[in-house]
Motif scaffolding. Sequence first.
Motif, mmCIF file in Angstrom:
data_model
loop_
_atom_site.group_PDB
_atom_site.id
_atom_site.type_symbol
_atom_site.label_atom_id
_atom_site.label_comp_id
_atom_site.label_asym_id
_atom_site.label_seq_id
_atom_site.Cartn_x
_atom_site.Cartn_y
_atom_site.Cartn_z
ATOM 1 N N GLY A 36 -19.290 -23.962 -33.951
ATOM 2 C CA GLY A 36 -19.238 -23.678 -32.528
ATOM 3 C C GLY A 36 -20.040 -24.631 -31.676
ATOM 4 N N ASP A 37 -20.775 -25.558 -32.278
ATOM 5 C CA ASP A 37 -21.582 -26.519 -31.527
ATOM 6 C C ASP A 37 -20.768 -27.775 -31.207
ATOM 7 N N VAL A 38 -21.099 -28.393 -30.083
ATOM 8 C CA VAL A 38 -20.422 -29.618 -29.650
ATOM 9 C C VAL A 38 -21.240 -30.816 -30.110
ATOM 10 N N PRO A 93 -13.262 -27.549 -22.381
ATOM 11 C CA PRO A 93 -13.105 -27.092 -23.771
ATOM 12 C C PRO A 93 -11.675 -27.124 -24.292
ATOM 13 N N GLU A 94 -10.810 -27.976 -23.732
ATOM 14 C CA GLU A 94 -9.432 -28.077 -24.193
ATOM 15 C C GLU A 94 -9.342 -29.101 -25.328
ATOM 16 N N PRO A 95 -8.638 -28.772 -26.413
ATOM 17 C CA PRO A 95 -8.489 -29.734 -27.509
ATOM 18 C C PRO A 95 -7.502 -30.843 -27.155
ATOM 19 N N VAL A 96 -7.670 -32.008 -27.769
ATOM 20 C CA VAL A 96 -6.755 -33.130 -27.567
ATOM 21 C C VAL A 96 -5.440 -32.858 -28.281
ATOM 22 N N GLY A 97 -5.503 -32.348 -29.495
ATOM 23 C CA GLY A 97 -4.311 -32.076 -30.290
ATOM 24 C C GLY A 97 -3.605 -30.796 -29.867
ATOM 25 N N THR A 98 -2.385 -30.645 -30.364
ATOM 26 C CA THR A 98 -1.588 -29.457 -30.048
ATOM 27 C C THR A 98 -1.507 -28.494 -31.219
ATOM 28 N N ARG A 99 -2.051 -28.883 -32.374
ATOM 29 C CA ARG A 99 -2.079 -28.029 -33.553
ATOM 30 C C ARG A 99 -3.462 -28.090 -34.183
ATOM 31 N N VAL A 100 -3.868 -26.986 -34.791
ATOM 32 C CA VAL A 100 -5.133 -26.931 -35.527
ATOM 33 C C VAL A 100 -4.799 -26.536 -36.958
ATOM 34 N N PHE A 101 -5.327 -27.291 -37.929
ATOM 35 C CA PHE A 101 -5.032 -27.057 -39.334
ATOM 36 C C PHE A 101 -6.180 -26.328 -40.004
ATOM 37 N N LYS A 109 -14.582 -19.046 -31.240
ATOM 38 C CA LYS A 109 -14.049 -18.275 -30.107
ATOM 39 C C LYS A 109 -15.184 -17.707 -29.261
ATOM 40 N N ASN A 110 -16.242 -17.224 -29.914
ATOM 41 C CA ASN A 110 -17.388 -16.668 -29.185
ATOM 42 C C ASN A 110 -18.127 -17.733 -28.385
ATOM 43 N N ALA A 111 -18.026 -19.005 -28.808
ATOM 44 C CA ALA A 111 -18.681 -20.105 -28.103
ATOM 45 C C ALA A 111 -17.880 -20.559 -26.881
ATOM 46 N N GLY A 112 -16.709 -19.974 -26.656
ATOM 47 C CA GLY A 112 -15.928 -20.291 -25.466
ATOM 48 C C GLY A 112 -14.724 -21.183 -25.705
ATOM 49 N N PHE A 113 -14.385 -21.435 -26.952
ATOM 50 C CA PHE A 113 -13.243 -22.287 -27.282
ATOM 51 C C PHE A 113 -12.065 -21.414 -27.718
#
Length: 124
Positions: A36-38, A93-101, A109-113
């Motif tokens: 959850g850390d950036v 907090p938007e991801p670059v990709g459109t899928r997560v593997f 999710k609790n960290a805001g993503f």
Amino acid sequence: MIQLRSVLNVADNSGARQIRVIQVHGGSWRRFGGVGDVVAASVIKADANGTLKKGEKIKAVIVRTKKEFVRPTGEHVRFDDNAAVILQARNNPEPVGTRVFGPVAREVKNAGFTKISNLAPEVL
């Protein structure tokens, strides 16, 4: 525990395959990062036709770690690899990709993503 120069697998389809951590965000004395850390990172392996190229500096959020962590309920959670999802910017907090593997920890999710946890096939 992710620290300076740790190598992470990329768990999305942004074009990068591996990244190396440059900085863990959260203060000048912060040594380690967890789920959850950036982090700020550099791409060390990338696909030839991906959007990201080798040597680019990016921001990423850690989604899996080999080092176990304990939840307040007493559960111990650990994964098989260290992985991250690449972000558009630190304050976005938007991801670059459109899928997560692969699976993603609930702490992401609790960290805001929430977008990352919604794209993931499994949230543990």
